[in-house]
Design a protein around this motif. Structure first.
Motif, mmCIF file in Angstrom:
data_model
loop_
_atom_site.group_PDB
_atom_site.id
_atom_site.type_symbol
_atom_site.label_atom_id
_atom_site.label_comp_id
_atom_site.label_asym_id
_atom_site.label_seq_id
_atom_site.Cartn_x
_atom_site.Cartn_y
_atom_site.Cartn_z
ATOM 1 N N PRO A 82 0.444 3.333 74.042
ATOM 2 C CA PRO A 82 1.335 3.667 75.161
ATOM 3 C C PRO A 82 2.008 5.018 74.909
ATOM 4 C CG PRO A 82 2.265 1.888 73.839
ATOM 5 C CD PRO A 82 0.922 2.199 73.263
ATOM 6 N N GLY A 83 2.101 5.811 75.941
ATOM 7 C CA GLY A 83 2.741 7.119 75.811
ATOM 8 C C GLY A 83 2.400 8.037 76.967
ATOM 9 N N MET A 84 2.594 9.333 76.729
ATOM 10 C CA MET A 84 2.420 10.341 77.775
ATOM 11 C C MET A 84 1.445 11.418 77.307
ATOM 12 S SD MET A 84 3.398 11.144 80.863
ATOM 13 C CE MET A 84 4.780 10.041 81.037
ATOM 14 N N TYR A 85 0.594 11.844 78.223
ATOM 15 C CA TYR A 85 -0.348 12.936 77.977
ATOM 16 C C TYR A 85 0.251 14.212 78.567
ATOM 17 C CZ TYR A 85 -3.606 9.257 76.752
ATOM 18 O OH TYR A 85 -4.214 8.174 76.146
ATOM 19 N N HIS A 86 0.337 15.245 77.735
ATOM 20 C CA HIS A 86 0.963 16.510 78.115
ATOM 21 C C HIS A 86 -0.070 17.630 78.140
ATOM 22 C CE1 HIS A 86 5.315 15.372 77.489
ATOM 23 N NE2 HIS A 86 4.683 14.327 76.987
ATOM 24 N N CYS A 87 0.264 18.720 78.845
ATOM 25 C CA CYS A 87 -0.574 19.912 78.874
ATOM 26 C C CYS A 87 -0.569 20.559 77.488
ATOM 27 C CB CYS A 87 -0.050 20.902 79.916
ATOM 28 S SG CYS A 87 -0.966 22.453 79.981
ATOM 29 N N SER A 97 -0.030 6.834 80.038
ATOM 30 C CA SER A 97 -1.043 5.902 79.525
ATOM 31 C C SER A 97 -1.171 4.677 80.432
ATOM 32 C CB SER A 97 -0.686 5.466 78.108
ATOM 33 O OG SER A 97 0.553 4.786 78.096
ATOM 34 N N GLU A 98 -0.125 4.371 81.205
ATOM 35 C CA GLU A 98 -0.168 3.230 82.120
ATOM 36 C C GLU A 98 -1.208 3.418 83.218
ATOM 37 O OE1 GLU A 98 3.792 2.671 83.580
ATOM 38 O OE2 GLU A 98 4.592 2.261 81.582
ATOM 39 N N LYS A 99 -1.585 4.656 83.496
ATOM 40 C CA LYS A 99 -2.551 4.958 84.559
ATOM 41 C C LYS A 99 -3.930 5.323 84.001
ATOM 42 C CE LYS A 99 0.632 4.401 87.612
ATOM 43 N NZ LYS A 99 0.605 3.349 88.609
ATOM 44 N N LYS A 100 -4.110 5.161 82.665
ATOM 45 C CA LYS A 100 -5.388 5.482 82.030
ATOM 46 C C LYS A 100 -6.314 4.280 82.127
ATOM 47 C CE LYS A 100 -7.158 7.651 77.827
ATOM 48 N NZ LYS A 100 -7.949 6.867 76.931
ATOM 49 N N PHE A 101 -7.603 4.536 82.323
ATOM 50 C CA PHE A 101 -8.584 3.463 82.347
ATOM 51 C C PHE A 101 -9.903 3.965 81.769
ATOM 52 C CE2 PHE A 101 -9.448 5.741 86.217
ATOM 53 C CZ PHE A 101 -10.808 5.569 86.483
ATOM 54 N N LYS A 175 1.726 12.091 73.320
ATOM 55 C CA LYS A 175 2.998 11.750 72.668
ATOM 56 C C LYS A 175 3.229 10.253 72.869
ATOM 57 C CE LYS A 175 4.884 16.326 73.260
ATOM 58 N NZ LYS A 175 5.994 17.145 73.749
ATOM 59 N N PRO A 176 3.156 9.473 71.767
ATOM 60 C CA PRO A 176 3.378 8.031 71.891
ATOM 61 C C PRO A 176 4.819 7.720 72.293
ATOM 62 C CG PRO A 176 2.950 8.649 69.595
ATOM 63 C CD PRO A 176 2.901 9.899 70.408
ATOM 64 N N ASN A 177 4.988 6.544 72.913
ATOM 65 C CA ASN A 177 6.337 6.084 73.290
ATOM 66 C C ASN A 177 7.139 5.761 72.063
ATOM 67 O OD1 ASN A 177 5.807 6.373 75.981
ATOM 68 N ND2 ASN A 177 5.468 4.195 76.349
#
Length: 177
Positions: A82-87, A97-101, A175-177
């Protein structure tokens, strides 16, 4: 055989990266030189970061020259944390990550950009642009802040959006949560 493979990759728009950027000297690509090069101005009229100094050759090729990494080669493809993907260029948050598949296509896939609300992407840090570089038109996805090429969006994703943001791993940091 190698010449035939190279000719086939060239037809697809793939080209060789500088040696050492991909294990085994693999070919990737499809970019146009000059997009966002050092010395160009950003949307605020300021000199752009010297991207060649900040980025690896592969990151530069993908984000500034509109290239593509080889399918199934990206380090973030199978990331399930879980986390966020940044530029990778400007650190703007792009995808949750919640919208990753798992799309099975070989690139990290997302159903929508971070900050989007359905079809409203005004709060998201991405822009969509038409891409006519191939015989079949596509929709390019770029970072709203620095105009880094991220990948493309296709209308073959899962519900609820029906879209698949096909994004190059090398264009992202996680960047992980």
């Amino acid at each position: 055989m190698a010449r035939l493979l190279q000719r086939g990759l060239s037809w697809l728009g793939w080209r060789d990266l500088p040696s050492g950027t991909v294990p085994g000297g693999a070919s990737v690509g499809g970019g146009r030189a000059g997009h966002g090069d050092a010395g160009s101005l950003n949307k605020h009229g300021e000199a752009a970061t010297d991207w060649k100094k900040k980025l690896t050759p592969e990151q530069y090729y993908v984000t500034r020259e509109k290239g593509t990494e080889l399918p199934f080669s990206g380090v973030l493809l199978n990331n399930a944390e879980p986390g966020m993907y940044h530029c990778v260029c400007c650190d703007s948050p792009l995808f949750s990550s919640e919208k990753k598949f798992c799309s099975g296509t070989g690139w990290p896939s997302f159903t929508e950009a971070h900050g989007a609300s359905g079809s409203d992407e005004s709060e998201a840090n991405i822009l969509r642009r038409p891409d006519y570089s191939r015989p079949a038109p596509r929709v390019e996805v770029v970072c709203k802040q620095c105009e880094a090429h991220l990948g493309h969006v296709f209308p073959d994703g899962p519900e609820p959006t029906g879209e698949r943001f096909c994004i190059n791993s090398v264009a992202l940091t996680f960047k992980p949560n």
